[in-house]
Design an enzyme around this catalytic site. Structure first.
Site, mmCIF file in Angstrom:
data_model
loop_
_atom_site.group_PDB
_atom_site.id
_atom_site.type_symbol
_atom_site.label_atom_id
_atom_site.label_comp_id
_atom_site.label_asym_id
_atom_site.label_seq_id
_atom_site.Cartn_x
_atom_site.Cartn_y
_atom_site.Cartn_z
ATOM 1 N N LEU A 48 0.829 -1.196 0.000
ATOM 2 C CA LEU A 48 0.000 0.000 0.000
ATOM 3 C C LEU A 48 0.871 1.256 0.000
ATOM 4 C CD1 LEU A 48 -2.767 -0.990 2.585
ATOM 5 C CD2 LEU A 48 -2.758 -1.311 0.103
ATOM 6 N N ASN B 79 4.098 -7.808 6.617
ATOM 7 C CA ASN B 79 5.040 -7.271 7.606
ATOM 8 C C ASN B 79 4.548 -5.978 8.260
ATOM 9 O OD1 ASN B 79 5.352 -5.908 5.111
ATOM 10 N ND2 ASN B 79 7.382 -5.188 5.694
ATOM 11 N N GLU B 80 3.232 -5.812 8.343
ATOM 12 C CA GLU B 80 2.662 -4.564 8.844
ATOM 13 C C GLU B 80 3.166 -4.176 10.234
ATOM 14 O OE1 GLU B 80 0.121 -5.528 5.417
ATOM 15 O OE2 GLU B 80 1.101 -6.690 6.996
ATOM 16 N N GLY C 35 0.879 -5.222 1.321
ATOM 17 C CA GLY C 35 -0.250 -5.235 0.387
ATOM 18 C C GLY C 35 0.024 -6.013 -0.882
#
Length: 302
Positions: A108, A177-178, A153
C-alpha cells in the site's frame, strides 16, 4: 476525487459507458508482438493487460514504477482491468505479474495514509477493500507470477490468487510485515493468510511481521512453487492451464464455497472496518511512525 468517486459505481458500468480514469487511457489497445488473434493489448496508465483469447488467458502486468505501490488510482485501475476480463467470456484465467524489475509490489502507498484527511483515508481504504473483494471472489483462475519483492499489500494481492509461483531470488521476500511499520493487519488480511498457511504459522508471521525468502516461503506454504526467475511466467501459465482443465462451473462453485465465509466477514463489516481504519491511522502515534518510516525511505534514496 474523481477516481475515488468511481468506486461507488461498478467498474463494469464505467466500461460499458465508455468511462475512463483521468490520465489512465483505459480501453486503449495496441498490437502485441507477433500479432495474431487475441494479441490486442489493453490496459491503463498503471496496468498492462496482454490477452491471449485463443488460450483463454491474459497476463496482467503491474507497471506503477518504481515499486508498484498501491495508490488509490492504481487500486482502481486494477479492479477495472479485472472486471473487463471477467466480462469477456473468452477469458478463463489471469496471470498477475510485475513490469517493474526486482519488485512485484511494495504494498500500500503509505503517502495515502500519512498527513491526509479522515475522508481521504476512508476513500483509500474502501479502494483496498474493493480490490481484495474483487480479486478474492473472482470466478477466473488467478495465478501470481511473483517476480520480485512482495511485502504487505503486495503479498495480500497474491494471497487472493488461486496459485502462487515465486522467483528463486533471495531478495524476493514475501509476507505481511505490517507490524514492522507499527501497523496492525486487519482481520481480513489475517483471515486470508490463515486460510493459506494455517493458524499457528499465521499468528507467528503476523506478530513478528515476517518476510519469507523463497525457500522458507515454500516451506510455510505461502507460495506453491519456487522456480528460477526466468521461468516464473512460463510456470504460472503452465499452472493456469492445469487449473483450467477442470470444468468452470464446478471449479467456480467450489471456489465460492471455500471462500464465502471469509469474504462475508468483510462484506458484513465494511463500514465498521473503514471506521476502524480511519480511527487507527489518524492516531498521532501512528502518523509519527509512518512519517519516520517515509523519512527513512527518502534518506535511503539520496
Amino acid at each position: 476525487m474523481a477516481l475515488a468517486a468511481a468506486l461507488r459505481v461498478p467498474a463494469r458500468v464505467l466500461l460499458r459507458a465508455g468511462g475512463q480514469l483521468p490520465g489512465a487511457a483505459l480501453g486503449r489497445t495496441e498490437q502485441a508482438d507477433g500479432g495474431g488473434d487475441g494479441a490486442r493489448r489493453f490496459g491503463s496508465q498503471r496496468v498492462l493487460v496482454e490477452p491471449d483469447a485463443g488460450a483463454g488467458v491474459a497476463v496482467m502486468k503491474l507497471k506503477n514504477p518504481p515499486v508498484n505501490t498501491l495508490s488509490l488510482e492504481f487500486l482502481t485501475e486494477l479492479v477495472i482491468c479485472l472486471e473487463k476480463l471477467e466480462s469477456d467470456r473468452s477469458f478463463r484465467g489471469v496471470v498477475l505479474t510485475s513490469d517493474c524489475p526486482g519488485v512485484f509490489s511494495a504494498g500500500l502507498d503509505l503517502t495515502e495514509m500519512c498527513g491526509r484527511s479522515p475522508a481521504h483515508y476512508a476513500e483509500f481504504w474502501k479502494a483496498v477493500q474493493e480490490l481484495w473483494l474483487r480479486f478474492y471472489q473472482s470466478n477466473l483462475v488467478l495465478v501470481s507470477a511473483i517476480n520480485g519483492a512482495c511485502p504487505a499489500g503486495g503479498c495480500l494481492m497474491t494471497l487472493t490468487c488461486d496459485y502462487r509461483v515465486l522467483a528463486d531470488n533471495p531478495r524476493y521476500c514475501i509476507g505481511l510485515n505490517e507490524t514492522q511499520l507499527g501497523i496492525v493487519a486487519p482481520f481480513w488480511f489475517k483471515d486470508t493468510l490463515e486460510n493459506v498457511i494455517g493458524h499457528r504459522a499465521a499468528e507467528r508471521a503476523l506478530q513478528l511481521g515476517l518476510l519469507f525468502p523463497p525457500a522458507e516461503a515454500l516451506q510455510v506454504g505461502i507460495v506453491d512453487q519456487v522456480v528460477p526467475e526466468e521461468q516464473v511466467q512460463s510456470t504460472a501459465l503452465s499452472a493456469i492451464a492445469q487449473w483450467m482443465t477442470t470444468p468452470d462451473h464446478a471449479r467456480q462453485l467450489t471456489k465460492a464455497m471455500m471462500r464465502k465465509a471469509t469474504a462475508s466477514r468483510l462484506i458484513t463489516q465494511r463500514d465498521a472496518d473503514v471506521q476502524n481504519f480511519v480511527s487507527f491511522i489518524s492516531k498521532d502515534s501512528i502518523q509519527k511512525s509512518l512519517q519516520l518510516y517515509l523519512e527513512r525511505l527518502k534518506e535511503k534514496k539520496r
